[in-house]
Design an enzyme around this catalytic site. Structure first.
Site, PDB file in Angstrom:
ATOM      1  N   LYS A   1      43.351  27.061  39.836  1.00  0.00           N
ATOM      2  CA  LYS A   1      42.359  26.514  40.760  1.00  0.00           C
ATOM      3  C   LYS A   1      41.283  27.500  41.217  1.00  0.00           C
ATOM      4  O   LYS A   1      40.247  27.071  41.754  1.00  0.00           O
ATOM      5  CB  LYS A   1      43.078  25.969  42.025  1.00  0.00           C
TER       6      LYS A   1
ATOM      7  N   TYR B   1      46.155  18.723  39.322  1.00  0.00           N
ATOM      8  CA  TYR B   1      45.873  19.675  38.244  1.00  0.00           C
ATOM      9  C   TYR B   1      44.482  19.435  37.659  1.00  0.00           C
ATOM     10  O   TYR B   1      43.730  20.385  37.428  1.00  0.00           O
ATOM     11  CB  TYR B   1      46.945  19.582  37.145  1.00  0.00           C
TER      12      TYR B   1
ATOM     13  N   TYR C   1      54.068  25.408  30.774  1.00  0.00           N
ATOM     14  CA  TYR C   1      54.510  26.068  32.010  1.00  0.00           C
ATOM     15  C   TYR C   1      56.037  26.015  31.998  1.00  0.00           C
ATOM     16  O   TYR C   1      56.606  24.925  31.954  1.00  0.00           O
ATOM     17  CB  TYR C   1      53.998  25.313  33.241  1.00  0.00           C
TER      18      TYR C   1
ATOM     19  N   HIS D   1      41.954  19.484  26.960  1.00  0.00           N
ATOM     20  CA  HIS D   1      43.407  19.304  27.058  1.00  0.00           C
ATOM     21  C   HIS D   1      43.725  18.061  27.883  1.00  0.00           C
ATOM     22  O   HIS D   1      43.354  17.975  29.039  1.00  0.00           O
ATOM     23  CB  HIS D   1      44.057  20.534  27.707  1.00  0.00           C
TER      24      HIS D   1
ATOM     25  N   PRO E   1      47.549  31.919  40.673  1.00  0.00           N
ATOM     26  CA  PRO E   1      46.935  31.288  39.495  1.00  0.00           C
ATOM     27  C   PRO E   1      47.698  30.097  38.926  1.00  0.00           C
ATOM     28  O   PRO E   1      47.193  29.418  38.036  1.00  0.00           O
ATOM     29  CB  PRO E   1      46.885  32.432  38.469  1.00  0.00           C
TER      30      PRO E   1
HETATM   31  P1  RFL Z   1      34.680  37.095  41.496  1.00  0.00           P
HETATM   32  O1  RFL Z   1      34.819  36.574  40.123  1.00  0.00           O
HETATM   33  O2  RFL Z   1      35.651  38.088  41.990  1.00  0.00           O
HETATM   34  O3  RFL Z   1      33.212  37.693  41.583  1.00  0.00           O
HETATM   35  C1  RFL Z   1      32.787  38.471  42.681  1.00  0.00           C
HETATM   36  C2  RFL Z   1      31.670  39.371  42.199  1.00  0.00           C
HETATM   37  O4  RFL Z   1      31.176  40.117  43.303  1.00  0.00           O
HETATM   38  C3  RFL Z   1      31.026  41.478  42.907  1.00  0.00           C
HETATM   39  N1  RFL Z   1      31.113  42.302  44.113  1.00  0.00           N
HETATM   40  C4  RFL Z   1      30.040  42.856  44.713  1.00  0.00           C
HETATM   41  N2  RFL Z   1      28.736  42.825  44.413  1.00  0.00           N
HETATM   42  C5  RFL Z   1      27.890  43.511  45.233  1.00  0.00           C
HETATM   43  N3  RFL Z   1      28.303  44.230  46.313  1.00  0.00           N
HETATM   44  C6  RFL Z   1      29.619  44.269  46.645  1.00  0.00           C
HETATM   45  N4  RFL Z   1      30.019  44.971  47.703  1.00  0.00           N
HETATM   46  C7  RFL Z   1      30.543  43.568  45.831  1.00  0.00           C
HETATM   47  N5  RFL Z   1      31.879  43.412  45.870  1.00  0.00           N
HETATM   48  C8  RFL Z   1      32.202  42.649  44.827  1.00  0.00           C
HETATM   49  C9  RFL Z   1      32.139  41.713  41.923  1.00  0.00           C
HETATM   50  O5  RFL Z   1      31.881  42.835  41.074  1.00  0.00           O
HETATM   51  C10 RFL Z   1      32.148  40.386  41.180  1.00  0.00           C
HETATM   52  O6  RFL Z   1      31.262  40.402  40.074  1.00  0.00           O
HETATM   53  O7  RFL Z   1      34.660  35.904  42.568  1.00  0.00           O
HETATM   54  P2  RFL Z   1      34.117  34.388  42.466  1.00  0.00           P
HETATM   55  O8  RFL Z   1      32.746  34.348  41.888  1.00  0.00           O
HETATM   56  O9  RFL Z   1      34.397  33.787  43.784  1.00  0.00           O
HETATM   57  O10 RFL Z   1      35.028  33.687  41.354  1.00  0.00           O
HETATM   58  C11 RFL Z   1      36.386  33.449  41.612  1.00  0.00           C
HETATM   59  C12 RFL Z   1      37.217  33.613  40.349  1.00  0.00           C
HETATM   60  O11 RFL Z   1      36.829  34.790  39.661  1.00  0.00           O
HETATM   61  C13 RFL Z   1      38.686  33.693  40.680  1.00  0.00           C
HETATM   62  O12 RFL Z   1      39.058  32.679  41.602  1.00  0.00           O
HETATM   63  C14 RFL Z   1      39.599  33.513  39.482  1.00  0.00           C
HETATM   64  O13 RFL Z   1      39.275  34.333  38.413  1.00  0.00           O
HETATM   65  C15 RFL Z   1      41.003  33.857  39.986  1.00  0.00           C
HETATM   66  N6  RFL Z   1      41.834  34.343  38.942  1.00  0.00           N
HETATM   67  C16 RFL Z   1      42.380  33.431  38.120  1.00  0.00           C
HETATM   68  N7  RFL Z   1      42.171  32.105  38.363  1.00  0.00           N
HETATM   69  C17 RFL Z   1      42.688  31.199  37.557  1.00  0.00           C
HETATM   70  O14 RFL Z   1      42.461  30.006  37.797  1.00  0.00           O
HETATM   71  N8  RFL Z   1      43.455  31.578  36.464  1.00  0.00           N
HETATM   72  C18 RFL Z   1      43.686  32.899  36.179  1.00  0.00           C
HETATM   73  O15 RFL Z   1      44.347  33.220  35.211  1.00  0.00           O
HETATM   74  C19 RFL Z   1      43.163  33.884  37.017  1.00  0.00           C
HETATM   75  N9  RFL Z   1      43.372  35.207  36.787  1.00  0.00           N
HETATM   76  C20 RFL Z   1      42.054  35.724  38.744  1.00  0.00           C
HETATM   77  C21 RFL Z   1      42.825  36.152  37.643  1.00  0.00           C
HETATM   78  C22 RFL Z   1      41.523  36.693  39.622  1.00  0.00           C
HETATM   79  C23 RFL Z   1      41.757  38.064  39.452  1.00  0.00           C
HETATM   80  N10 RFL Z   1      41.210  38.979  40.441  1.00  0.00           N
HETATM   81  C24 RFL Z   1      40.258  38.502  41.433  1.00  0.00           C
HETATM   82  C25 RFL Z   1      41.592  40.299  40.645  1.00  0.00           C
HETATM   83  C26 RFL Z   1      43.037  37.505  37.427  1.00  0.00           C
HETATM   84  C27 RFL Z   1      42.516  38.482  38.321  1.00  0.00           C
HETATM   85  C28 RFL Z   1      42.795  39.924  37.984  1.00  0.00           C
HETATM   86  C1  PHB Z   2      44.855  31.207  31.695  1.00  0.00           C
HETATM   87  O1  PHB Z   2      44.687  30.746  30.550  1.00  0.00           O
HETATM   88  O2  PHB Z   2      44.466  32.343  31.990  1.00  0.00           O
HETATM   89  C2  PHB Z   2      45.546  30.393  32.709  1.00  0.00           C
HETATM   90  C3  PHB Z   2      45.815  29.061  32.447  1.00  0.00           C
HETATM   91  C4  PHB Z   2      46.471  28.300  33.398  1.00  0.00           C
HETATM   92  C5  PHB Z   2      46.850  28.869  34.585  1.00  0.00           C
HETATM   93  C6  PHB Z   2      46.567  30.196  34.855  1.00  0.00           C
HETATM   94  C7  PHB Z   2      45.905  30.969  33.908  1.00  0.00           C
HETATM   95  O3  PHB Z   2      47.515  28.114  35.502  1.00  0.00           O
END
Ligand code: RFL
Ligand code: PHB
Length: 389
Positions: free
Chosen positions: A296, A384, A200, A72, A292
């Site tokens: 980032k 971004y 957005y 993109h 989100p």
């Molecule tokens: P993660 O992906 O949460 O992975 C952590 C892992 O640790 C495991 N864990 C354990 N393992 C052993 N013992 C324990 N006591 C443990 N406790 C936890 C978990 O099962 C998991 O597998 O963290 P990591 O690797 O730092 O990665 C970060 C990203 O996942 C996160 O920043 C993003 O996904 C944030 N986020 C989003 N970011 C975006 O940029 N766009 C999004 O749309 C977006 N949607 C989201 C999200 C985070 C969410 N969370 C954390 C609830 C949506 C959700 C629901």
């Molecule tokens: C997504 O595709 O899940 C998404 C994309 C951009 C954002 C947040 C989430 O800023």
């Protein structure tokens, strides 16, 4: 068991770290609380910075990303009945890649298992120990038997609700937090995206985002109350609301269909500092959370483990501890800028203040400024696409 680096968590941070270390000849074992199926099915982020893509290339996990990821070069910002495209390529020379976090996780797990390197799924009760006496270890239960992993270092990659950050004495950790008075209701559906780029939208009824996972799979979000129950939003109600907020141009060509997934995520900013306690290092969501809006979260997890892998390599290769000593400071410098950007974009795009308020006029004036000023658009675009590592 014994290894060099004990990694807690098989999310993007823990998995990518294990590969970056393996490339440098450093052994690690990953302990993951959940099952492989659970980890691979979590629907989360979707936008990758070039620096994140480069790290996935470096570890040899980018083949499918290059085949299926969508490049993109811009995104549209809709407000006050207008649409303004911010051209990332023109303004910064860079682009982002849309490729789901689920797919990255699958690719990184498959590669690690193909290399015969250990990930212990369903490791229960993982407990870091020996932090005070410099002999770190992880106690846990796997397949019914109590085990202990001795290691030189522990990498806490276990997300916001993990055990790593909690293992640091509270008096040694400072945390900073902002909880926003709204969440995002997300829907995933097998329909073609409404636009080939993200939209957005700032709207009187609240923020909306049109995103995607592939040319046939769409991801949409709307701003909602933090306690929203997704079952109060049957698919049709959600599609109607998206059409209103994204505007008539998008509504006219939006394809709708049954939800594959629908969930509410709270929005929060959080930073814990320092990201180190003795031989325990925090990375990714274990140390910080961003709303989100700026896409980032996943990218910060990647930059953290890039710094951490480099610091551990300097230690094992040359016996130098300086890089480990500056890991927290170096990672936090980038984290704080992404926190600022995510907080700023959240405040700019969401409905926070009553209609007709001064603050609403400030949002609109700032969006109009971005639409009219190359300097303002560049400031948005360079954050971004990702600030340099
Ligand atoms: P993660 O992906 O949460 O992975 C952590 C892992 O640790 C495991 N864990 C354990 N393992 C052993 N013992 C324990 N006591 C443990 N406790 C936890 C978990 O099962 C998991 O597998 O963290 P990591 O690797 O730092 O990665 C970060 C990203 O996942 C996160 O920043 C993003 O996904 C944030 N986020 C989003 N970011 C975006 O940029 N766009 C999004 O749309 C977006 N949607 C989201 C999200 C985070 C969410 N969370 C954390 C609830 C949506 C959700 C629901
Ligand atoms: C997504 O595709 O899940 C998404 C994309 C951009 C954002 C947040 C989430 O800023």
């Amino acid at each position: 068991m014994r290894t060099q680096v004990g990694i807690i968590g098989a999310g993007p941070a823990g998995l990518l770290l294990s590969h970056l270390l393996a490339r440098r000849g450093i052994e690690s074992v990953i302990l993951e609380a959940r099952s492989r199926d659970h980890v691979e099915a979590r629907i989360r982020a979707g936008v990758l910075e070039q620096g994140t893509v480069a790290l996935l290339e470096e570890v040899g996990a980018a083949a499918r990303l290059h085949a299926e990821g969508l490049v993109h070069e811009g995104a549209t910002f809709a407000f006050a009945g207008r649409r303004h495209r911010v051209d990332f390529r023109d303004l910064t020379g860079k682009a982002v890649v849309v490729y789901g976090q689920t797919e990255i996780t699958k690719d990184l797990i498959a590669l690690r298992l193909a290399q015969g390197l250990p990930i212990l799924f369903e490791a229960e009760g993982v407990a870091p120990g020996g932090l005070a006496d410099g002999r770190p270890h992880l106690a846990f239960v796997h397949q019914g038997s109590a085990q202990r992993l001795d290691c030189d270092f522990i990498a806490g990659c276990d997300g916001h609700h993990g055990v790593s950050r909690a293992a640091i004495p509270p008096a040694l950790l400072r945390s900073y937090e902002r909880v926003y008075p709204f969440g995002w209701l997300g829907i995933l559906a097998d329909v073609p995206p409404v636009s080939h780029e993200l939209i957005y939208a700032r709207h009187e009824r609240g923020f909306a985002l049109a995103s995607m996972r592939s040319p046939t799979r769409s991801r949409y979000y709307i701003q909602c109350a933090p306690d929203t129950d997704p079952s109060d939003w049957p698919d049709q109600r959600l599609w109607d609301e998206l059409k209103r907020r994204l505007g008539p141009e998008a509504a006219a060509c939006m394809r709708t269909g049954p939800a594959i997934e629908k969930s509410v995520a709270p929005l929060r900013s959080f930073v814990a500092a320092p990201m180190r306690h003795g031989r325990l290092f925090l990375a990714g969501d274990a140390a910080h959370i961003v709303p989100p809006t700026g896409a980032k979260g996943l990218n910060l997890a990647a930059s953290d483990v890039h710094y951490l892998a480099r610091a551990l390599a300097a230690f094992y290769r040359e016996g130098r501890e300086e890089e480990l000593d500056c890991y927290s400071e170096r990672a936090l410098a980038r984290v704080w800028k992404a926190e600022r950007f995510s907080w700023w974009l959240t405040g700019l795009m969401h409905r926070l203040h009553p209609e007709g308020s001064f603050e609403e006029q400030m949002q609109l004036a700032e969006l109009d400024y971005i639409a009219g000023s190359r300097a303002a658009a560049t400031a948005l675009a360079e954050n971004y696409v990702g600030l340099p590592f």
